[in-house]
Write a protein that holds these residues in place. Structure first.
Motif, PDB file in Angstrom:
ATOM      1  N   ARG A   1      10.359 -20.088 -16.954  1.00 21.38           N
ATOM      2  CA  ARG A   1      10.629 -19.532 -15.622  1.00 21.38           C
ATOM      3  C   ARG A   1       9.887 -20.312 -14.540  1.00 21.38           C
ATOM      4  NH1 ARG A   1       7.154 -14.039 -16.624  1.00 21.38           N
ATOM      5  NH2 ARG A   1       5.208 -14.855 -15.804  1.00 21.38           N
ATOM      6  N   GLU A   2       8.647 -20.749 -14.814  1.00 20.36           N
ATOM      7  CA  GLU A   2       7.904 -21.519 -13.822  1.00 20.36           C
ATOM      8  C   GLU A   2       8.536 -22.892 -13.612  1.00 20.36           C
ATOM      9  OE1 GLU A   2       3.735 -21.499 -14.799  1.00 20.36           O
ATOM     10  OE2 GLU A   2       3.532 -19.385 -14.240  1.00 20.36           O
ATOM     11  N   THR A   3       8.984 -23.524 -14.688  1.00 16.73           N
ATOM     12  CA  THR A   3       9.664 -24.813 -14.568  1.00 16.73           C
ATOM     13  C   THR A   3      10.953 -24.656 -13.774  1.00 16.73           C
ATOM     14  OG1 THR A   3       8.697 -25.608 -16.626  1.00 16.73           O
ATOM     15  CG2 THR A   3      10.720 -26.701 -15.876  1.00 16.73           C
ATOM     16  N   PHE A   4      11.712 -23.617 -14.057  1.00 21.03           N
ATOM     17  CA  PHE A   4      12.964 -23.368 -13.341  1.00 21.03           C
ATOM     18  C   PHE A   4      12.707 -23.125 -11.855  1.00 21.03           C
ATOM     19  CE2 PHE A   4      16.556 -20.612 -12.075  1.00 21.03           C
ATOM     20  CZ  PHE A   4      17.602 -21.485 -12.351  1.00 21.03           C
ATOM     21  N   LEU A   5      11.716 -22.315 -11.538  1.00 23.72           N
ATOM     22  CA  LEU A   5      11.404 -22.048 -10.129  1.00 23.72           C
ATOM     23  C   LEU A   5      10.937 -23.306  -9.416  1.00 23.72           C
ATOM     24  CD1 LEU A   5      11.298 -19.781  -7.993  1.00 23.72           C
ATOM     25  CD2 LEU A   5       8.891 -19.451  -8.609  1.00 23.72           C
ATOM     26  N   ALA A   6      10.303 -24.226 -10.137  1.00 27.35           N
ATOM     27  CA  ALA A   6       9.819 -25.467  -9.537  1.00 27.35           C
ATOM     28  C   ALA A   6      10.953 -26.443  -9.211  1.00 27.35           C
ATOM     29  CB  ALA A   6       8.801 -26.134 -10.456  1.00 27.35           C
ATOM     30  N   GLU A   7      12.129 -26.233  -9.778  1.00 26.84           N
ATOM     31  CA  GLU A   7      13.276 -27.079  -9.451  1.00 26.84           C
ATOM     32  C   GLU A   7      13.745 -26.776  -8.029  1.00 26.84           C
ATOM     33  OE1 GLU A   7      16.100 -26.134 -12.529  1.00 26.84           O
ATOM     34  OE2 GLU A   7      14.869 -27.065 -14.083  1.00 26.84           O
ATOM     35  N   PRO A   8      14.401 -27.734  -7.370  1.00 29.96           N
ATOM     36  CA  PRO A   8      14.781 -27.535  -5.960  1.00 29.96           C
ATOM     37  C   PRO A   8      16.054 -26.708  -5.764  1.00 29.96           C
ATOM     38  CG  PRO A   8      15.397 -29.730  -6.661  1.00 29.96           C
ATOM     39  CD  PRO A   8      14.656 -29.104  -7.817  1.00 29.96           C
ATOM     40  N   HIS A   9      15.989 -25.443  -6.135  1.00 23.73           N
ATOM     41  CA  HIS A   9      17.090 -24.520  -5.881  1.00 23.73           C
ATOM     42  C   HIS A   9      16.958 -23.967  -4.468  1.00 23.73           C
ATOM     43  CE1 HIS A   9      17.990 -24.431 -10.174  1.00 23.73           C
ATOM     44  NE2 HIS A   9      16.701 -24.279 -10.388  1.00 23.73           N
ATOM     45  N   ILE A  10      18.054 -23.547  -3.895  1.00 23.40           N
ATOM     46  CA  ILE A  10      17.987 -22.792  -2.647  1.00 23.40           C
ATOM     47  C   ILE A  10      17.808 -21.340  -3.050  1.00 23.40           C
ATOM     48  CG2 ILE A  10      19.222 -22.046  -0.587  1.00 23.40           C
ATOM     49  CD1 ILE A  10      20.519 -24.853  -0.590  1.00 23.40           C
ATOM     50  N   ALA A  11      16.776 -20.709  -2.509  1.00 23.66           N
ATOM     51  CA  ALA A  11      16.435 -19.342  -2.905  1.00 23.66           C
ATOM     52  C   ALA A  11      17.125 -18.316  -2.017  1.00 23.66           C
ATOM     53  CB  ALA A  11      14.925 -19.137  -2.828  1.00 23.66           C
TER      54      ALA A  11
END
Length: 141
Positions: free
Chosen positions: A8-18
């Motif tokens: 989950r931390e790796t996924f959140l660190a990716e440049p997604h638009i939140a």
């Protein structure tokens, strides 16, 4: 299936638009808008917003906010994080450049920074400590 802490931390660190969400004014639904953010695994999340924006006013009133990021390929996956505001400080051009570089091609960053500096008014950095996580990978459907 829930993600591990590392996933989950790796996924959140990716440049997604939140999808940003914060408590709304009385009689209104929560404020929910798309937003760029910055995060490194194990750290705090930060966003940039206008000093006089509705987002910043609602964050100050609520003292916390949430972000949710998702994707649909190669699997359906999401991470939602919520927590208290740790600090709000004036944003710098360096902050703006860092955030723009996370989302834009390198050749577009200077133009965006010049545009945002000239048109967005005074900005602040709001830092949030991730306190509650919800995550899942639903696989490919």
């Amino acid at each position: 299936m829930a993600l591990t802490r590392e996933e989950r931390e790796t996924f959140l660190a990716e440049p997604h638009i939140a999808a940003f969400a914060v408590d709304g004014e009385p009689g209104r639904a929560p404020l929910s808008v798309p937003i760029w953010y910055q995060y490194a695994p194990g750290g705090d999340v930060w966003i940039m917003t206008g000093l006089d924006s509705r987002k910043n006013r609602r964050i100050r009133a609520a003292g916390r906010f949430s972000l949710m990021v998702d994707r649909v390929e190669p699997t359906i996956r999401y991470v939602s994080v919520e927590g208290p505001v740790l600090d709000t400080v004036p944003a710098t051009e360096k902050d703006l450049r860092e955030l723009a570089a996370r989302y834009l091609p390198a050749e577009k960053v200077d133009g965006y920074v010049a545009f945002a500096s000239a048109n967005h008014g005074e900005q602040v950095i709001v830092t949030m400590r991730p306190e509650r996580w919800v995550s899942s990978d639903l696989g490919s459907v």
